[in-house]
Design a protein around this motif. Structure first.
Motif, PDB file in Angstrom:
ATOM      1  N   UNK A  69      10.073   1.137 -11.334  1.00 51.97           N
ATOM      2  CA  UNK A  69       9.096   2.184 -11.649  1.00 51.97           C
ATOM      3  C   UNK A  69       8.357   1.901 -12.947  1.00 51.97           C
ATOM      4  N   UNK A  70       9.019   1.309 -13.931  1.00 49.54           N
ATOM      5  CA  UNK A  70       8.350   1.035 -15.203  1.00 49.54           C
ATOM      6  C   UNK A  70       7.226   0.031 -15.041  1.00 49.54           C
ATOM      7  N   UNK A  71       7.365  -0.888 -14.090  1.00 43.85           N
ATOM      8  CA  UNK A  71       6.318  -1.883 -13.856  1.00 43.85           C
ATOM      9  C   UNK A  71       5.168  -1.306 -13.033  1.00 43.85           C
ATOM     10  N   UNK A  72       5.471  -0.397 -12.111  1.00 43.81           N
ATOM     11  CA  UNK A  72       4.421   0.194 -11.265  1.00 43.81           C
ATOM     12  C   UNK A  72       3.547   1.138 -12.067  1.00 43.81           C
ATOM     13  N   UNK A  73       4.172   1.966 -12.905  1.00 44.46           N
ATOM     14  CA  UNK A  73       3.405   2.948 -13.669  1.00 44.46           C
ATOM     15  C   UNK A  73       2.902   4.074 -12.790  1.00 44.46           C
ATOM     16  N   UNK A  74       1.652   4.467 -12.970  1.00 44.87           N
ATOM     17  CA  UNK A  74       1.059   5.588 -12.233  1.00 44.87           C
ATOM     18  C   UNK A  74       0.824   5.198 -10.775  1.00 44.87           C
ATOM     19  N   UNK A  75       1.350   6.006  -9.864  1.00 43.02           N
ATOM     20  CA  UNK A  75       1.157   5.742  -8.432  1.00 43.02           C
ATOM     21  C   UNK A  75       0.041   6.594  -7.837  1.00 43.02           C
ATOM     22  N   UNK A  76      -0.804   7.173  -8.669  1.00 40.79           N
ATOM     23  CA  UNK A  76      -1.790   8.138  -8.196  1.00 40.79           C
ATOM     24  C   UNK A  76      -3.008   7.553  -7.510  1.00 40.79           C
ATOM     25  N   UNK A  77      -3.251   6.235  -7.633  1.00 38.29           N
ATOM     26  CA  UNK A  77      -4.454   5.659  -7.019  1.00 38.29           C
ATOM     27  C   UNK A  77      -4.210   4.190  -6.674  1.00 38.29           C
ATOM     28  N   UNK A  78      -3.244   3.956  -5.798  1.00 33.34           N
ATOM     29  CA  UNK A  78      -2.938   2.603  -5.351  1.00 33.34           C
ATOM     30  C   UNK A  78      -3.661   2.323  -4.032  1.00 33.34           C
ATOM     31  N   UNK A  79      -4.367   1.218  -3.965  1.00 29.83           N
ATOM     32  CA  UNK A  79      -5.055   0.850  -2.736  1.00 29.83           C
ATOM     33  C   UNK A  79      -4.035   0.449  -1.671  1.00 29.83           C
ATOM     34  N   UNK A  80      -4.232   0.939  -0.429  1.00 28.15           N
ATOM     35  CA  UNK A  80      -3.339   0.669   0.695  1.00 28.15           C
ATOM     36  C   UNK A  80      -4.183   0.189   1.864  1.00 28.15           C
ATOM     37  N   UNK A  81      -3.678  -0.806   2.618  1.00 30.18           N
ATOM     38  CA  UNK A  81      -4.465  -1.330   3.728  1.00 30.18           C
ATOM     39  C   UNK A  81      -3.535  -1.838   4.828  1.00 30.18           C
ATOM     40  N   UNK A  82      -4.075  -1.902   6.031  1.00 27.71           N
ATOM     41  CA  UNK A  82      -3.346  -2.466   7.172  1.00 27.71           C
ATOM     42  C   UNK A  82      -4.344  -3.023   8.170  1.00 27.71           C
ATOM     43  N   UNK A 141      -4.667  -5.157  12.079  1.00 28.41           N
ATOM     44  CA  UNK A 141      -4.060  -5.604  13.335  1.00 28.41           C
ATOM     45  C   UNK A 141      -4.963  -6.687  13.908  1.00 28.41           C
ATOM     46  N   UNK A 142      -4.390  -7.864  14.095  1.00 26.28           N
ATOM     47  CA  UNK A 142      -5.146  -9.017  14.621  1.00 26.28           C
ATOM     48  C   UNK A 142      -6.421  -9.270  13.821  1.00 26.28           C
ATOM     49  N   UNK A 143      -6.324  -9.095  12.510  1.00 24.06           N
ATOM     50  CA  UNK A 143      -7.440  -9.373  11.619  1.00 24.06           C
ATOM     51  C   UNK A 143      -8.436  -8.239  11.448  1.00 24.06           C
ATOM     52  N   UNK A 144      -8.300  -7.158  12.201  1.00 23.86           N
ATOM     53  CA  UNK A 144      -9.201  -6.015  12.065  1.00 23.86           C
ATOM     54  C   UNK A 144      -8.555  -4.971  11.172  1.00 23.86           C
ATOM     55  N   UNK A 145      -9.280  -4.545  10.160  1.00 21.00           N
ATOM     56  CA  UNK A 145      -8.740  -3.556   9.227  1.00 21.00           C
ATOM     57  C   UNK A 145      -8.884  -2.152   9.814  1.00 21.00           C
ATOM     58  N   UNK A 146      -7.767  -1.478   9.956  1.00 18.85           N
ATOM     59  CA  UNK A 146      -7.743  -0.112  10.459  1.00 18.85           C
ATOM     60  C   UNK A 146      -7.468   0.898   9.354  1.00 18.85           C
ATOM     61  N   UNK A 147      -6.567   0.562   8.446  1.00 15.39           N
ATOM     62  CA  UNK A 147      -6.264   1.469   7.334  1.00 15.39           C
ATOM     63  C   UNK A 147      -6.789   0.851   6.051  1.00 15.39           C
ATOM     64  N   UNK A 148      -7.534   1.636   5.284  1.00 16.23           N
ATOM     65  CA  UNK A 148      -8.136   1.175   4.039  1.00 16.23           C
ATOM     66  C   UNK A 148      -8.244   2.396   3.138  1.00 16.23           C
ATOM     67  N   UNK A 149      -7.124   2.801   2.576  1.00 17.76           N
ATOM     68  CA  UNK A 149      -7.066   4.075   1.862  1.00 17.76           C
ATOM     69  C   UNK A 149      -6.449   3.944   0.489  1.00 17.76           C
ATOM     70  N   UNK A 150      -6.011   5.083  -0.027  1.00 20.72           N
ATOM     71  CA  UNK A 150      -5.480   5.137  -1.386  1.00 20.72           C
ATOM     72  C   UNK A 150      -4.468   6.275  -1.495  1.00 20.72           C
ATOM     73  N   UNK A 151      -3.499   6.080  -2.362  1.00 19.46           N
ATOM     74  CA  UNK A 151      -2.552   7.155  -2.637  1.00 19.46           C
ATOM     75  C   UNK A 151      -3.228   8.355  -3.304  1.00 19.46           C
ATOM     76  N   UNK A 152      -4.475   8.225  -3.685  1.00 14.23           N
ATOM     77  CA  UNK A 152      -5.187   9.341  -4.327  1.00 14.23           C
ATOM     78  C   UNK A 152      -5.360  10.529  -3.392  1.00 14.23           C
TER      79      UNK A 152
END
Length: 280
Positions: free
Chosen positions: A188-201, A203-214
């Motif tokens: 946790x000390x290395x991560x720091x604030x988790x309020x705006x972390x980019x998240x993505x996923x 499938x077969x090279x097509x991006x379906x999820x492109x969001x944020x913990x915000x």
């Protein structure tokens, strides 16, 4: 620190990722990365170790689940406002709680096993955390201090099992391989604030999820505090906190995973996972 487990399934060793991205063997220091290793006292002892003094792991070994033998694998549903909107669900007033079987845990790059009878296999990139201090009726400040670290989780879901077979969501959430975590546990000390972390996923090279913990509704410290009202939490317990929009269920028409599909996902600062779907 970045802690991990490497080696063949069922015979993993504890490791540490050094500043050059190389795996160092921790098996001479701790038995495993589990509830006994991620307490505040144990983490302080690990921080005092010079990574260069640890044996270097050669090659490219398989990575296992970054936490071994959790007592509980707890999940929060519909915890992103934009994901709730894509599914047509109301934003919950309180966290929605369900459980994954601990036998669902797998390594970050292990295959996703499509269960027998599966017709609606889905994906969910999620921020997960592990508890490092026992929690009972803790407030948010105490809960924040009790989170040992964070990692990526793919909350793999079988929607027909989850939504069309009666009862709770658990049927579609706890199948073998439905809980890849890692590649590593970032303290946790290395991560720091988790309020705006980019998240993505993808499938077969097509991006379906492109969001944020915000867009997360309930934050990790609140979630842990909330959970502690209903059950005690012990070191090593895992909590995964929900997904942003872009799941297969939210596509029009729906998109489901099939044998041979390849999944890639990640969260900023926490690493990536890469999986292929196989059949049971």
């Amino acid at each position: 620190m970045k802690l991990l487990r490497f080696g063949p399934s069922g015979d993993e060793k504890p490791g540490l990722l050094d500043s050059d991205g190389r795996i160092r063997d921790l098996s001479g220091v701790v038995a495993d990365i589990d509830g006994g290793t991620i307490t505040p006292e144990s983490l302080e002892r690990l921080r005092a170790i010079d990574p260069a003094s640890l044996p270097l792991v050669e090659g490219d070994p398989r990575l296992g689940a970054c936490v071994a033998r959790p007592g509980k694998f707890i999940c929060i549903g519909l915890n992103y406002a934009d994901h709730a909107a894509e599914t047509g669900a109301a934003i919950p007033d309180e966290p929605i709680l369900f459980m994954k079987a601990t036998s669902a845990l797998s390594g970050p790059n292990d295959p996703i096993v499509k269960p027998r009878g599966s017709t609606k296999l889905d994906w969910e990139v999620e921020l997960a955390f592990v508890v490092g201090t026992e929690c009972r009726y803790v407030d948010e400040a105490q809960a924040e201090a009790a989170i040992a670290g964070y990692f990526v989780c793919n909350d793999v879901s079988e929607r027909a099992f989850q939504l069309e077979r009666g009862g709770t969501w658990d049927k579609g959430k706890g199948c073998d391989s439905f809980g890849p975590i890692g590649p590593w546990l970032v303290t946790a000390d290395e991560v720091g604030d988790t309020g705006d972390l980019h998240m993505w996923l993808e499938v077969n090279g097509k991006r379906y999820q492109d969001g944020s913990t915000s867009t997360m509704i309930f934050r990790p410290a609140f979630i842990l505090s909330y959970l502690s009202r209903f059950m005690s939490l012990q070191p090593g317990d895992i909590v995964t906190t929900g997904t942003p929009p872009g799941v297969g269920l939210g596509q029009s028409p729906n998109v489901w995973l099939h044998k041979g599909d390849r999944i890639a996902l990640g969260i900023a600062g926490l690493g990536e996972q890469h999986q292929v779907v196989i059949e049971a």
